[in-house]
Design a protein around this motif. Structure first.
Motif, mmCIF file in Angstrom:
data_model
loop_
_atom_site.group_PDB
_atom_site.id
_atom_site.type_symbol
_atom_site.label_atom_id
_atom_site.label_comp_id
_atom_site.label_asym_id
_atom_site.label_seq_id
_atom_site.Cartn_x
_atom_site.Cartn_y
_atom_site.Cartn_z
ATOM 1 N N HIS A 32 0.865 -1.184 0.000
ATOM 2 C CA HIS A 32 0.000 0.000 0.000
ATOM 3 C C HIS A 32 0.903 1.236 0.000
ATOM 4 O O HIS A 32 1.475 1.599 1.020
ATOM 5 C CB HIS A 32 -0.914 0.012 1.230
ATOM 6 N N GLN A 33 1.044 1.851 -1.157
ATOM 7 C CA GLN A 33 1.966 2.976 -1.313
ATOM 8 C C GLN A 33 1.223 4.193 -1.855
ATOM 9 O O GLN A 33 0.595 4.125 -2.916
ATOM 10 C CB GLN A 33 3.119 2.601 -2.245
ATOM 11 N N VAL A 34 1.305 5.255 -1.115
ATOM 12 C CA VAL A 34 0.760 6.537 -1.562
ATOM 13 C C VAL A 34 1.910 7.300 -2.196
ATOM 14 O O VAL A 34 2.898 7.602 -1.530
ATOM 15 C CB VAL A 34 0.143 7.322 -0.395
ATOM 16 N N PRO A 41 -2.501 1.530 5.606
ATOM 17 C CA PRO A 41 -3.799 2.065 5.183
ATOM 18 C C PRO A 41 -4.727 2.240 6.381
ATOM 19 O O PRO A 41 -4.677 1.476 7.347
ATOM 20 C CB PRO A 41 -4.319 0.993 4.222
ATOM 21 N N CYS A 146 -3.351 7.095 -11.627
ATOM 22 C CA CYS A 146 -3.795 7.422 -10.268
ATOM 23 C C CYS A 146 -2.700 8.037 -9.402
ATOM 24 O O CYS A 146 -2.989 8.699 -8.408
ATOM 25 C CB CYS A 146 -4.384 6.189 -9.581
ATOM 26 N N ASN A 148 -0.534 6.615 -7.393
ATOM 27 C CA ASN A 148 -0.117 5.813 -6.249
ATOM 28 C C ASN A 148 0.353 4.446 -6.721
ATOM 29 O O ASN A 148 -0.255 3.838 -7.602
ATOM 30 C CB ASN A 148 -1.275 5.642 -5.256
ATOM 31 N N GLN A 196 -10.823 3.080 -3.145
ATOM 32 C CA GLN A 196 -9.963 3.783 -4.100
ATOM 33 C C GLN A 196 -10.754 4.496 -5.192
ATOM 34 O O GLN A 196 -10.485 5.648 -5.532
ATOM 35 C CB GLN A 196 -8.976 2.800 -4.738
ATOM 36 N N SER A 199 -12.152 8.253 -5.369
ATOM 37 C CA SER A 199 -11.223 9.370 -5.582
ATOM 38 C C SER A 199 -11.208 9.813 -7.042
ATOM 39 O O SER A 199 -10.937 10.977 -7.343
ATOM 40 C CB SER A 199 -9.806 8.980 -5.130
#
Length: 206
Positions: A32-34, A41, A146, A148, A196, A199
């Motif tokens: 989970h990488q922003v 998360p 996106c 991310n 997700q 967004s």
């Protein structure tokens, strides 16, 4: 209990548990990488609360209200391994999630109020919802721009439908296998993936 850990003694009246993510859990959650930064998360906090409710109240429905997120829990490899995570429940029903690395001070990430309730079953009319959501989005259309770097089970949207700037969004999330061993991780990733697509409709677009 997965995502809860072992009970610890506290100097006040709070109930508290501590855990440190296993090597497998840490590797899974780092998907989970922003941007390109691995971080925990927010759906993991929900799974921690779910585990807490199961231990304290049994299998029952609950609401999390007055939810506040204050700091991010980073999961970078260069931060000396997995943090120690503490989940505490006060007598008034406030859940507090904190963490620290080695002997550093505790960092508060989130607080939320727990409200146990009687379960009420609500059924989603998928066909009617999809009919109302006239704009369709494919997996490639969503993930390519996106921004991310979602990987592994966090990159699981197979398609999404929306309308009116995100007033209603329906996501289809797919996995290649049923998960029986690490259900808490699958539940976290599934819920994160479900959140997700909105967004896309809420972000300003030319």
């Amino acid at each position: 209990e997965p995502f809860l850990g072992t009970p610890i003694a506290m100097t006040n009246e709070d109930l508290a548990w501590e855990q440190q993510f296993s090597e497998h859990e840490l590797a899974f959650l780092q998907n989970h990488q922003v941007g390109y930064v691995p971080l925990l998360p927010g759906t993991c906090y929900i799974e921690m609360a779910r585990a807490l409710v199961k231990v304290v109240h049994g299998d029952t429905a609950f609401d999390l209200v007055s939810v506040r997120f204050s700091t991010i829990m980073f999961l970078d490899d260069d931060l000396d391994g997995a943090p120690t995570v503490r989940v505490a429940l006060s007598p008034s029903g406030i859940i507090t999630l904190t963490s620290r690395r080695e002997e550093s001070s505790w960092d508060t990430h989130s607080t939320m109020e727990l409200k146990v309730r009687e379960e009420t079953k609500e059924m989603l009319d998928v066909t009617a919802t999809q009919r109302r959501c006239t704009e369709h989005l494919t997996k490639e259309q969503f993930y390519r721009p996106c921004g991310n770097n979602f990987r592994g089970e966090f990159k699981a949207i197979a398609g999404a439908w929306g309308r009116d700037g995100g007033a209603e969004v329906l996501s289809r999330v797919e996995y290649g296998h049923n998960e029986d061993e690490h259900v808490h991780l699958r539940s976290c990733a599934w819920l994160a993936a479900c959140l997700q697509a909105p967004s896309w409709w809420r972000a300003p677009r030319a």
